[in-house]
Write an enzyme that holds these catalytic residues in place. Structure first.
Site, PDB file in Angstrom:
ATOM      1  N   PRO A   9      43.549  50.300  31.611  1.00 32.48           N
ATOM      2  CA  PRO A   9      42.370  50.550  30.792  1.00 32.48           C
ATOM      3  C   PRO A   9      41.064  49.999  31.362  1.00 32.48           C
ATOM      4  CG  PRO A   9      43.840  48.974  29.744  1.00 32.48           C
ATOM      5  CD  PRO A   9      44.589  49.565  30.885  1.00 32.48           C
ATOM      6  N   ASN A  10      40.038  50.772  31.214  1.00 32.68           N
ATOM      7  CA  ASN A  10      38.654  50.447  31.577  1.00 32.68           C
ATOM      8  C   ASN A  10      38.376  50.488  33.075  1.00 32.68           C
ATOM      9  OD1 ASN A  10      37.673  49.992  28.869  1.00 32.68           O
ATOM     10  ND2 ASN A  10      38.898  48.105  28.893  1.00 32.68           N
ATOM     11  N   ARG A  17      29.511  49.616  35.602  1.00 33.52           N
ATOM     12  CA  ARG A  17      29.078  48.470  34.797  1.00 33.52           C
ATOM     13  C   ARG A  17      29.580  47.188  35.459  1.00 33.52           C
ATOM     14  NH1 ARG A  17      30.183  50.129  29.293  1.00 33.52           N
ATOM     15  NH2 ARG A  17      28.967  52.002  28.868  1.00 33.52           N
ATOM     16  N   TYR A  22      33.042  42.951  38.995  1.00 35.75           N
ATOM     17  CA  TYR A  22      34.020  43.866  39.604  1.00 35.75           C
ATOM     18  C   TYR A  22      33.500  44.561  40.865  1.00 35.75           C
ATOM     19  CZ  TYR A  22      36.286  43.195  35.095  1.00 35.75           C
ATOM     20  OH  TYR A  22      36.883  42.636  33.999  1.00 35.75           O
ATOM     21  N   ASN A  73      47.134  47.687  38.740  1.00 38.97           N
ATOM     22  CA  ASN A  73      46.170  46.858  38.011  1.00 38.97           C
ATOM     23  C   ASN A  73      46.292  47.242  36.540  1.00 38.97           C
ATOM     24  OD1 ASN A  73      44.050  45.551  36.817  1.00 38.97           O
ATOM     25  ND2 ASN A  73      42.590  45.981  38.462  1.00 38.97           N
ATOM     26  N   ALA A  76      43.471  44.778  31.049  1.00 36.07           N
ATOM     27  CA  ALA A  76      43.727  43.756  30.027  1.00 36.07           C
ATOM     28  C   ALA A  76      45.126  43.879  29.418  1.00 36.07           C
ATOM     29  CB  ALA A  76      42.655  43.823  28.941  1.00 36.07           C
ATOM     30  N   HIS A  79      47.511  41.034  30.001  1.00 34.58           N
ATOM     31  CA  HIS A  79      47.510  39.783  29.233  1.00 34.58           C
ATOM     32  C   HIS A  79      48.330  39.894  27.945  1.00 34.58           C
ATOM     33  CE1 HIS A  79      44.401  39.281  32.137  1.00 34.58           C
ATOM     34  NE2 HIS A  79      43.529  40.020  31.509  1.00 34.58           N
ATOM     35  N   ASP A  86      58.411  45.397  30.533  1.00 34.42           N
ATOM     36  CA  ASP A  86      59.768  45.955  30.478  1.00 34.42           C
ATOM     37  C   ASP A  86      59.876  47.240  31.292  1.00 34.42           C
ATOM     38  OD1 ASP A  86      60.583  43.866  28.966  1.00 34.42           O
ATOM     39  OD2 ASP A  86      60.808  44.974  27.088  1.00 34.42           O
ATOM     40  N   GLU A  97      51.180  43.317  41.322  1.00 36.81           N
ATOM     41  CA  GLU A  97      50.098  43.304  40.332  1.00 36.81           C
ATOM     42  C   GLU A  97      48.814  42.859  41.017  1.00 36.81           C
ATOM     43  OE1 GLU A  97      50.827  41.893  36.366  1.00 36.81           O
ATOM     44  OE2 GLU A  97      49.111  40.528  36.483  1.00 36.81           O
ATOM     45  N   HIS A  99      44.526  42.101  40.364  1.00 34.64           N
ATOM     46  CA  HIS A  99      43.310  42.011  39.551  1.00 34.64           C
ATOM     47  C   HIS A  99      42.137  41.815  40.494  1.00 34.64           C
ATOM     48  CE1 HIS A  99      45.471  41.909  35.787  1.00 34.64           C
ATOM     49  NE2 HIS A  99      46.302  41.039  36.341  1.00 34.64           N
ATOM     50  N   SER A 101      39.069  40.707  39.707  1.00 38.85           N
ATOM     51  CA  SER A 101      38.330  39.477  39.436  1.00 38.85           C
ATOM     52  C   SER A 101      39.271  38.274  39.487  1.00 38.85           C
ATOM     53  CB  SER A 101      37.673  39.563  38.060  1.00 38.85           C
ATOM     54  OG  SER A 101      38.666  39.656  37.050  1.00 38.85           O
ATOM     55  N   ARG A 106      38.151  32.803  34.387  1.00 35.33           N
ATOM     56  CA  ARG A 106      37.392  33.453  33.319  1.00 35.33           C
ATOM     57  C   ARG A 106      37.897  32.931  31.967  1.00 35.33           C
ATOM     58  NH1 ARG A 106      37.419  39.693  34.483  1.00 35.33           N
ATOM     59  NH2 ARG A 106      35.701  39.621  32.988  1.00 35.33           N
ATOM     60  N   ARG A 110      42.638  35.364  29.841  1.00 35.43           N
ATOM     61  CA  ARG A 110      42.859  36.186  31.038  1.00 35.43           C
ATOM     62  C   ARG A 110      43.752  35.487  32.064  1.00 35.43           C
ATOM     63  NH1 ARG A 110      39.047  40.655  30.922  1.00 35.43           N
ATOM     64  NH2 ARG A 110      37.169  39.917  29.876  1.00 35.43           N
TER      65      ARG A 110
HETATM   66  O1  CA2 Z   1      40.084  41.839  37.315  1.00 38.38           O
HETATM   67  C1  CA2 Z   1      40.704  42.847  37.035  1.00 38.38           C
HETATM   68  O2  CA2 Z   1      41.025  43.698  37.847  1.00 38.38           O
HETATM   69  C2  CA2 Z   1      41.052  43.145  35.569  1.00 38.38           C
HETATM   70  O3  CA2 Z   1      42.375  43.681  35.524  1.00 38.38           O
HETATM   71  C3  CA2 Z   1      40.037  44.164  35.081  1.00 38.38           C
HETATM   72  C4  CA2 Z   1      40.118  44.477  33.605  1.00 38.38           C
HETATM   73  C5  CA2 Z   1      40.168  43.209  32.775  1.00 38.38           C
HETATM   74  O4  CA2 Z   1      40.381  43.543  31.425  1.00 38.38           O
HETATM   75  C6  CA2 Z   1      41.249  42.246  33.249  1.00 38.38           C
HETATM   76  O5  CA2 Z   1      41.189  41.066  32.486  1.00 38.38           O
HETATM   77  C7  CA2 Z   1      41.047  41.894  34.716  1.00 38.38           C
HETATM   78  C8  CA2 Z   1      38.885  45.297  33.154  1.00 38.38           C
HETATM   79  C9  CA2 Z   1      38.633  46.525  33.956  1.00 38.38           C
HETATM   80  C10 CA2 Z   1      37.239  46.960  34.041  1.00 38.38           C
HETATM   81  O6  CA2 Z   1      36.476  46.634  32.916  1.00 38.38           O
HETATM   82  C11 CA2 Z   1      35.138  46.857  32.951  1.00 38.38           C
HETATM   83  C12 CA2 Z   1      34.396  46.308  31.942  1.00 38.38           C
HETATM   84  C13 CA2 Z   1      33.030  46.477  31.924  1.00 38.38           C
HETATM   85  C14 CA2 Z   1      32.422  47.219  32.928  1.00 38.38           C
HETATM   86  C15 CA2 Z   1      33.183  47.763  33.962  1.00 38.38           C
HETATM   87  C16 CA2 Z   1      34.538  47.596  33.958  1.00 38.38           C
END
Ligand code: CA2
Length: 380
Positions: A9-10, A17, A22, A73, A76, A79, A86, A97, A99, A101, A106, A110
């Site tokens: 996700p995201n 962003r 990132y 990846n 979130a 977490h 599973d 796995e 990540h 960041s 953080r 996380r």
């Molecule tokens: O550090 C990573 O790769 C994460 O897996 C990225 C996830 C985050 O929820 C994990 O804790 C760590 C988030 C992906 C991207 O989220 C964004 C949020 C705002 C703007 C751009 C991307």
């Protein structure tokens, strides 16, 4: 190998962003770099991204038919999602796995990954380069799978053993990775060297160790690497290791740790090899001030006599300092000064300068100059 690049996700928002967290690459940029890297290593890569837990689970299930390795990846979901844990465990496909960041620096939530225990390895905090490192790790695992053994109770007190072919007892190369003693950089950095040296008839013991947490980590890191070398005495019988032919090989900051392990460990190595080594901490240049202060903690400079290789000579073991002349990270002068001081202190020591190599080339079997590095590691 067929590799599935799976993003949760995201991650579709990458590059649009929060570049300060990132970076500025989009997910398409990441996929392109991964395709190119997998191709260089002779592997095919497919990618999939979803914001939905169930779709990610379906993709992992479907990978049973289509992939031999997964770079994942989970975003979130990492977490929270026991369901993804599973799924990874159920299909049994080696999964790394990743990540982007540094999730350990953080928010506290996380720091937890419930998916990690189902994975063969975790990489975090290296930016998008971590995806490429994850592909490399799958590659080297496939070429020569390691056996990971503990040498202490902490999760970071482990090392990867790779045995050499043919009848032993075999010489042993202890590998100590660099990365400025910081959390994100772990022993996969030495996978290529470990696999290559094992193919040349030397067993390899690729050491993990506790890293800066977040300041003053020198005591733990140094104690761990010495303990890992000492632990060879308890595994040598079972694995046909020749304790009279142990060489400690450290890269970058790992050379600082390796030097003291070579000097102090309960198993006395026959030699120490520094690859682009941090061997003169007191004169490393201002670019290293912050990282060395973090490693040494409060009152850092006063500790130099016990943590700086060049100030702790003689080592009592033969040493070789290998340095790429294209190194823009650790100055080749550190190796030159070290060898000069080692000889003056009565150690056997020699300098190997590799004209075409940069800081990371000296640990990569794919890089120009590796043949010379490998020969130095094997004492040739
Ligand atoms: O550090 C990573 O790769 C994460 O897996 C990225 C996830 C985050 O929820 C994990 O804790 C760590 C988030 C992906 C991207 O989220 C964004 C949020 C705002 C703007 C751009 C991307």
């Amino acid at each position: 190998m067929r590799i599935l690049l799976l993003n949760g996700p995201n991650l579709n928002l990458l590059g649009r962003r929060a570049p300060e967290v990132y970076g500025s690459d989009t997910l398409e940029d990441v996929a392109e770099q991964c395709h190119a890297h997998a191709g260089r290593l002779g592997h095919r890569l497919e990618e999939f991204q979803s914001n939905h837990e169930g779709e990610l689970i379906d993709a992992i299930h479907a990978a049973r038919e289509t992939a031999d390795g997964i770079v994942f990846n989970p975003g979130a979901y990492s977490h929270t999602s026991y369901a993804l844990h599973d799924a990874i465990e159920a299909v049994g496909i080696p999964t790394v796995e990743i990540h982007i960041s540094n999730v350990r620096e953080r928010e506290p939530w996380r720091r937890i990954s419930v998916t990690e225990p189902a994975c063969v390895y975790q990489i975090f905090g290296r930016g998008v380069a971590g995806y490429l490192d994850a592909i490399s790790h799958l590659h080297y695992r496939k070429v020569h799978p390691p056996v990971t053994l503990p040498y202490g109770p902490h999760p970071d007190q482990v090392a990867d053993l790779r045995l050499a072919d043919g009848p032993g007892p075999h010489p042993v190369a202890v590998l100590v990775h660099g990365g400025g003693w910081t959390d994100p950089y772990t022993r996969d950095l030495m996978d290529g060297a470990a696999v290559d040296l094992a193919a040349r008839g030397t067993a390899t013991w690729n050491v993990e160790y506790r890293r800066i947490p977040p300041v003053g980590g020198w005591r733990d890191s140094m104690a761990d690497v010495s303990a890992a070398v000492g632990a060879l005495s308890s595994i040598s019988g079972d694995h046909g290791l020749d304790l009279d032919r142990v060489t400690v090989i450290g890269h970058s900051a790992g050379a600082q740790l390796g030097f003291f392990a070579a000097k102090n460990a309960s198993v006395r190595p026959a030699g120490f090899v520094a690859l682009a080594g941090m061997l003169d901490l007191g004169n490393a240049g201002s670019g290293f001030d912050e990282i060395i202060s973090a490693f040494l903690g409060d009152g850092g400079h006063a500790r130099l006599p016990v943590v700086d290789p060049i100030r702790a000579l003689p080592s009592g073991v033969p040493t070789v300092a290998v340095h790429g002349l294209m190194d823009r990270s650790v100055a080749p002068d550190q190796s030159r000064r070290f060898v000069e001081a080692a000889l003056a202190a009565g150690d056997r020591s020699r300098l190997v300068e590799v004209p075409e190599a940069d800081h990371m080339d000296v640990i990569s079997p794919l890089a120009a100059g590796w043949e010379e590095v490998a020969r130095a590691c094997l004492g040739i």
